[in-house]
Design a protein around this motif. Structure first.
Motif, PDB file in Angstrom:
ATOM      1  N   GLY A  56       0.792  -1.219   0.000  1.00 32.39           N
ATOM      2  CA  GLY A  56       0.000   0.000   0.000  1.00 32.39           C
ATOM      3  C   GLY A  56       0.827   1.273   0.000  1.00 32.39           C
ATOM      4  N   PRO A  57       1.790   1.438   0.910  1.00 31.79           N
ATOM      5  CA  PRO A  57       2.626   2.644   0.891  1.00 31.79           C
ATOM      6  C   PRO A  57       3.442   2.795  -0.393  1.00 31.79           C
ATOM      7  N   LEU A  58       3.935   1.691  -0.951  1.00 35.67           N
ATOM      8  CA  LEU A  58       4.714   1.788  -2.183  1.00 35.67           C
ATOM      9  C   LEU A  58       3.855   2.328  -3.320  1.00 35.67           C
ATOM     10  N   LEU A  59       2.622   1.833  -3.443  1.00 32.92           N
ATOM     11  CA  LEU A  59       1.724   2.340  -4.472  1.00 32.92           C
ATOM     12  C   LEU A  59       1.306   3.778  -4.163  1.00 32.92           C
ATOM     13  N   GLY A  60       1.178   4.096  -2.880  1.00 30.41           N
ATOM     14  CA  GLY A  60       0.867   5.471  -2.512  1.00 30.41           C
ATOM     15  C   GLY A  60       1.985   6.431  -2.859  1.00 30.41           C
ATOM     16  N   TYR A  61       3.227   6.006  -2.651  1.00 31.93           N
ATOM     17  CA  TYR A  61       4.369   6.842  -3.028  1.00 31.93           C
ATOM     18  C   TYR A  61       4.379   7.071  -4.547  1.00 31.93           C
ATOM     19  N   GLU A  62       3.974   6.049  -5.301  1.00 32.95           N
ATOM     20  CA  GLU A  62       3.933   6.192  -6.753  1.00 32.95           C
ATOM     21  C   GLU A  62       2.955   7.292  -7.153  1.00 32.95           C
ATOM     22  N   VAL A  63       1.798   7.336  -6.505  1.00 36.32           N
ATOM     23  CA  VAL A  63       0.801   8.359  -6.823  1.00 36.32           C
ATOM     24  C   VAL A  63       1.296   9.735  -6.398  1.00 36.32           C
ATOM     25  N   LEU A  64       1.838   9.835  -5.184  1.00 33.81           N
ATOM     26  CA  LEU A  64       2.221  11.141  -4.637  1.00 33.81           C
ATOM     27  C   LEU A  64       3.435  11.738  -5.330  1.00 33.81           C
ATOM     28  N   THR A  65       4.432  10.941  -5.602  1.00 32.32           N
ATOM     29  CA  THR A  65       5.690  11.471  -6.124  1.00 32.32           C
ATOM     30  C   THR A  65       5.795  11.402  -7.641  1.00 32.32           C
ATOM     31  N   ALA A  66       5.050  10.509  -8.263  1.00 34.53           N
ATOM     32  CA  ALA A  66       5.212  10.298  -9.696  1.00 34.53           C
ATOM     33  C   ALA A  66       3.994  10.743 -10.491  1.00 34.53           C
ATOM     34  N   PHE A  67       2.844  10.162 -10.187  1.00 35.58           N
ATOM     35  CA  PHE A  67       1.670  10.486 -10.991  1.00 35.58           C
ATOM     36  C   PHE A  67       1.282  11.954 -10.852  1.00 35.58           C
ATOM     37  N   PHE A  68       1.351  12.489  -9.643  1.00 35.13           N
ATOM     38  CA  PHE A  68       1.040  13.912  -9.474  1.00 35.13           C
ATOM     39  C   PHE A  68       2.015  14.786 -10.252  1.00 35.13           C
TER      40      PHE A  68
END
Length: 477
Positions: A98-110
């Motif tokens: 969960g945190p790894l996928l969350g980091y992907e959204v916060l740092t990359a997708f945004f």
């Protein structure tokens, strides 16, 4: 009952996820490299002022917008399946995944989404440095997204940095060890190189297609030339990275390598490199086997007498569940990789002879190789994921323990809907991409005069940009 003839909910859930992930990764595999290609084109334009670079940038920008949109939409569907079909996995592995996928959204997708609008529509509305920065941010964002997704997948392949709680959940202890797990560096570099090659061969195929129609097209020449340089450099590098990744897999997932190589028996010395075989899982043997003696030991162990473990050395319930699929997918990936190396080398020889742009047979070869990167990365992911079975978290959590308590008819219904919608929506998107590929990449006139608007076929003319003079590229680009 009619429903009794259906496959199990587990099999249907696995196929549904495989179906959606294959559709999804076709687009990121292309846009990861294309974002970097666009950044290079714009950087070269700013450095040289040559119109051919920004015109080619504009031409590919439309393609990027369509492919990026389809990648985002198809990726959202996959995330829902963690809750619908794989809730047991989400419950136990969620504290790590969960945190790894969350980091992907916060740092990359945004980062990608935040600067995408400026990249697509801001060329004539913001300063050149800011627009170039936005393009670079989108390119960096795609790489950061790849970083976090591969970190999550690599942890599932070679789990580290966690503890297993009394209730079976995986709890993080060391995030550094979780992210940079044993297989992550090899897997990340292998995937990024594959994405760059995917883009290079699509760009090269489009350039070659238009060269067949107009050998003097300077934009097609630029596309083809840059793509063949990437093929020359990245394809051999990918072979080296693949070898390193294979050695890492041999250390941490030897059963997967045994399936990839088609070895059933333990080979204490001189294991052959099996080129062709029909693996028979019931009889635990290969039919119609054709191999080169000793070469398997040399490749896997870097010694002619290296000992190679076979599938029979592992319990039956710890082997890959579909050995023929792993075996043949690996050969498809390797075979395409060798063709990529060959095309890069042949193009380099033709470049040295001054015939890179007037060899129709080479251009036809490049057009035929256009989808090769997509096929190779798909085959590679099949090897990775099918070779990991029967586990979701390798050696720790089985796929059968990961599925949601859901009935097979429900999964079959959603799968049927996915198939219909995906082929309709993404089929139309791919058709649009091919339409864009077919638009001749050149402006109406041979080259813009100083102060004239930059025009690209199929693109609304934009006002000329202040600052550096736009200089047409020579026809021999």
């Amino acid at each position: 009952m009619l429903w009794e003839a259906f496959p199990s909910a587990l099999d249907l859930a696995r196929f549904q996820f495989a179906f959606t992930v294959v559709w999804h990764f076709l687009f990121p595999a292309f846009t990861i490299g294309l974002a970097s290609y666009l950044a290079v084109l714009e950087g070269l334009w700013l450095a040289t002022g040559r119109a051919v670079f920004i015109e080619t940038f504009r031409w590919w920008l439309r393609v990027f917008a369509v492919a990026f949109a389809m990648g985002v939409v198809s990726g959202i569907v996959m995330s829902y399946q963690f809750g619908t079909n794989w809730s047991a996995f989400s419950d136990r592995a969620g504290p790590v995944i969960g945190p790894l996928l969350g980091y992907e959204v916060l740092t990359a997708f945004f980062l990608e989404a935040g600067f995408l609008g400026v990249m697509l529509f801001g060329l004539n509305r913001v300063g050149r440095p800011l627009h170039f920065a936005a393009t670079c941010c989108v390119a960096v964002g795609t790489l950061m997204s790849t970083f976090w997704i591969i970190a999550a997948n690599s942890w599932m392949q070679t789990p580290a940095g966690h503890e297993v709680a009394a209730d079976g959940r995986f709890l993080p202890l060391d995030w550094w060890a979780i992210i940079f797990n044993p297989s992550f560096p090899y897997r990340f570099l292998h995937v990024v190189a594959g994405a760059y090659l995917t883009t290079a061969f699509i760009v090269g195929a489009v350039g070659a297609f238009h060269l067949l129609r107009d050998p003097a097209n300077r934009h097609a020449r630029l596309m083809f030339s840059m793509a063949m340089w990437m093929a020359l450099v990245a394809a051999p590098a990918q072979v080296v990275l693949g070898d390193l990744h294979g050695l890492n897999t041999l250390e941490h997932q030897p059963a997967k390598v045994a399936a990839m190589e088609g070895h059933w028996e333990e080979r204490r010395t001189g294991a052959p490199l099996i080129l062709f075989a029909l693996p028979d899982m019931e009889r635990e043997r290969n039919d119609l086997e054709l191999g080169i003696p000793g070469l398997g030991s040399l490749i896997l162990g870097h010694a002619w007498d290296a000992e190679i473990r076979g599938l029979k050395a592992f319990p039956a319930d710890a082997r890959p569940t579909n050995v023929p699929l792993v075996f043949w997918s690996f050969r498809v990936m390797v075979g395409i990789g060798l063709l990529m190396v060959a095309l890069g080398l042949v193009a380099f020889v033709m470049r040295l002879r001054g015939r890179l742009f007037d060899a129709p047979w080479l251009h036809r070869f490049a057009v035929a190789m256009g989808p090769s990167g997509l096929v190779a990365v798909t085959a590679g992911w099949i090897v990775t994921e099918a070779g990991r079975q029967p586990f979701t978290v390798y050696g720790l959590m089985r796929t059968a323990e990961s599925v949601s308590p859901i009935a097979a008819p429900a999964v079959a219904t959603s799968l049927a809907m996915f198939v219909v919608v995906y082929f309709a929506v993404f089929g139309a998107g791919i058709w649009l991409l091919f339409r864009l590929f077919g638009v001749p990449p050149h402006p109406a006139q041979e080259g813009p005069e100083e102060g004239a608007p930059i025009r690209t076929a199929g693109i609304t003319p934009a006002p000329s940009l202040p600052g550096r003079q736009v200089v047409p590229a020579p026809a021999g680009e």
